[in-house]
Design a protein around this motif. Structure first.
Motif, PDB file in Angstrom:
ATOM      1  N   PRO A   1      -4.592   5.353   0.197  1.00 50.58           N
ATOM      2  CA  PRO A   1      -5.714   5.437   0.970  1.00 50.58           C
ATOM      3  C   PRO A   1      -6.811   4.387   0.825  1.00 50.58           C
ATOM      4  N   TYR A   2      -6.788   3.796  -0.462  1.00 49.60           N
ATOM      5  CA  TYR A   2      -7.716   2.965  -0.670  1.00 49.60           C
ATOM      6  C   TYR A   2      -7.695   1.292  -0.700  1.00 49.60           C
ATOM      7  N   LEU A   3      -6.082   1.065  -0.680  1.00 52.37           N
ATOM      8  CA  LEU A   3      -5.873  -0.374  -1.068  1.00 52.37           C
ATOM      9  C   LEU A   3      -5.154  -0.748   0.399  1.00 52.37           C
ATOM     10  N   LYS A   4      -5.591  -1.863   0.868  1.00 54.04           N
ATOM     11  CA  LYS A   4      -4.733  -2.679   1.690  1.00 54.04           C
ATOM     12  C   LYS A   4      -3.455  -3.280   1.381  1.00 54.04           C
ATOM     13  N   GLY A   5      -3.523  -3.794   0.055  1.00 53.34           N
ATOM     14  CA  GLY A   5      -2.160  -4.292  -0.651  1.00 53.34           C
ATOM     15  C   GLY A   5      -2.414  -4.225  -2.009  1.00 53.34           C
ATOM     16  N   PRO A   6      -1.621  -4.586  -2.845  1.00 54.43           N
ATOM     17  CA  PRO A   6      -1.653  -4.397  -4.172  1.00 54.43           C
ATOM     18  C   PRO A   6      -3.059  -4.960  -4.651  1.00 54.43           C
TER      19      PRO A   6
END
Length: 546
Positions: A98-103
């Protein structure tokens, strides 16, 4: 006893969406509070997983413009959870974390996404819905921490508005929610809010800082952590502000849902068991060893770690201690994900120690249950730990926790030293400080204890007999909510008597947490002074992670 209506505001909630312990607390605490007579409705973002789980959803409000897009507020249920859900596809309809577009890459609009969560919470508190108005709002972590700030500035603009008291619950001070000052207008906050007495923090907008500044009560997840975060070392740039608000800061230990974490009924383990049939754990150990390709050796102490792979969790200490662990004839299973350097290091270590080490880079709920049921010991070598749930689950399952003496780890584990064992009180192994040498010593102590079957079994049974549920802590929260609600009502009545107002409007925001006039120039001046002196470097840590 009937308690007040509470609106819980959280960015994640188990079992719908989970990245860490926040979701476990947000999912379990409302159910525990229900047994105390406190009804909780939880406001959550409408992520895809949340929307898919909703039952009997009904639209109760429509927003023409919520952070640059239309949105609907839904009332719904998901199992035993009562929910209000923000259906805003432009903010929340995104895959994966939910918080991250990618690592390691946060969504660039996280400030607006979670500003919206807090803004909607504040509007509900101010009477957005005709048939629901909470007596208390509990805002969890930085994602919801702007809620009391929105309430403060709304009341400053219109003194006729009523606002419920807000409890800010800090699950991890390291994650503070720092965003550029240019976002202020889009968030819908007035220009004067960008001040050290407001939401400004070293030139940025500090979501968590604002919550601490404006909340009526601040709670955190263990008594020891509550004390630690008021210090310069433990406060991560906010220690001065928290110290200034110490009279409104309390630590209440987390618990676990002992229906979900129950080895007698757990569907995810190979053999169910109780304290009376603890020998059945051996079946789970063999299943775990087989699953990870380890030697099926019942005599080898099997350590497990279920953790984010970060500096906070002390996984670098564990990497350094691997020669000692394997030198003791022990085995290790690592389950977690985090910094790429640690993921790579554990993958390499597993290749170097076939049959002795296995790893799973990620998190699966069913795998976590099997590790708790099959590992002999669970490692938690954290440098700091607000509460920790892993060690509570470990005790419930008869896995001996091996933990650093910090925060909630120190509050929940009794060390298996000579006195602890002699008094039949020991529930795990503690070490301090959090250094590689001390972790290595704790590993040696644990292996020696494992080879003493009588003492080992005594520690296991002590741990399983410990009450890790929400029972005691839910009663503490219920008492706090009742006091806040009652005090708020008394203050409104007193203000009504002073002003002659039939509506009982309070003369100032936050009557519980300071009774200061929102128009007064000296609002929270002690906090402002210490905030100006806070170290910039510490304040920037973990700005956007849950």
């Amino acid at each position: 006893m009937t308690g007040p209506e509470v609106l819980s505001v959280a960015a994640e909630i188990f079992p719908l969406v989970k990245t860490g312990g926040l979701a476990d607390v947000a999912g379990a605490l409302p159910l525990a509070l229900a047994r105390e007579g406190v009804r909780v409705t939880t406001l959550v973002p409408g992520y895809p997983a949340v929307m898919a789980a909703l039952e009997d959803s009904t639209e109760v409000h429509r927003f023409a413009d919520l952070m640059d897009g239309e949105a609907r507020l839904l009332r719904a249920r998901a199992g035993a959870l009562e929910l209000l859900v923000i259906n805003a596809p432009h903010l929340y309809d995104r895959p994966g974390n939910p918080y991250l577009k990618g690592p390691g890459e946060p969504w660039p609009d996280n400030g607006l996404r979670y500003g919206a969560l807090a803004k909607v919470a504040a509007e509900i508190g101010l009477g957005l819905l005709a048939d629901y108005r909470p007596a208390v709002i509990q805002a969890h972590d930085w994602h919801a921490a702007l809620t009391p700030a929105y309430l403060f500035y709304a009341r400053r603009k219109d003194r006729r508005l009523k606002a419920p008291p807000v409890v800010l619950s800090i699950h991890n001070l390291a994650f503070q929610g720092l965003f550029p000052a240019e976002l202020l207008g889009k968030l819908g906050l007035p220009p004067e809010a960008l001040a050290v007495e407001g939401v400004e923090y070293w030139g940025d907008i500090g979501f968590l800082k604002a919550g601490i500044q404006f909340a009526d009560q601040v709670t955190t997840v263990s008594p020891s952590y509550a004390a630690e975060i008021t210090t310069e070392d433990g406060g991560m740039g906010l220690g001065g502000l928290l110290k200034a608000r110490a009279k409104r800061l309390v630590g209440i230990l987390n618990g676990i849902d002992d229906d979900v974490w129950n080895p007698q009924t757990d569907p995810d383990i190979s053999a169910r068991y109780s304290a009376q049939t603890i020998e059945q754990r051996a079946i789970n150990k063999l299943a775990l060893q087989a699953k990870f390709g380890l030697r099926p050796d019942p005599e080898a102490p099997l350590f497990g770690i279920l953790s984010r792979l970060t500096d906070q969790k002390g996984v670098d200490l564990l990497l350094g201690a691997l020669p000692v662990l394997f030198g003791e004839g022990a085995q290790l299973i690592v389950c977690g994900q985090g910094e790429p350097r640690y993921e790579a290091a554990f993958a390499e270590a597993a290749e170097r120690h076939p049959g002795s080490m296995g790893r799973y880079l990620g998190y699966r709920e069913e795998l976590a249950h099997l590790i708790q049921a099959g590992a002999d010991a669970i490692l938690a070598p954290s440098r700091f730990e607000p509460c920790g749930l892993t060690q509570l689950c470990a005790m419930r399952y008869g896995a001996v926790p091996v933990v650093s003496r910090t925060g909630g780890l120190s509050d929940t584990i009794i060390d298996a030293n000579t006195a602890g064992i002699a008094r039949s009180a020991a529930t795990g192994v503690q070490f301090a400080p959090a250094t590689q040498d001390m972790l290595e010593d704790a590993i040696r102590r644990t292996c020696a204890l494992y080879r003493d079957p009588v003492s080992w079994r005594r520690v296991q049974l002590n741990a399983m007999a410990s009450d890790s549920s929400w029972r005691v802590s839910a009663a503490e929260y219920a008492s706090l909510f009742r006091k806040l609600s009652a005090r708020s009502a008394i203050n409104r009545a007193a203000d009504a008597a002073k002003t002659g107002s039939a509506s009982g409007e309070p003369r100032s925001f936050a009557p519980v947490g300071g009774a200061v006039d929102p128009d007064g120039p000296e609002r929270a001046s002690p906090q402002a002074a210490v905030t100006r002196s806070a170290p910039r470097k510490a304040a920037a840590r973990g700005a956007t992670k849950a």
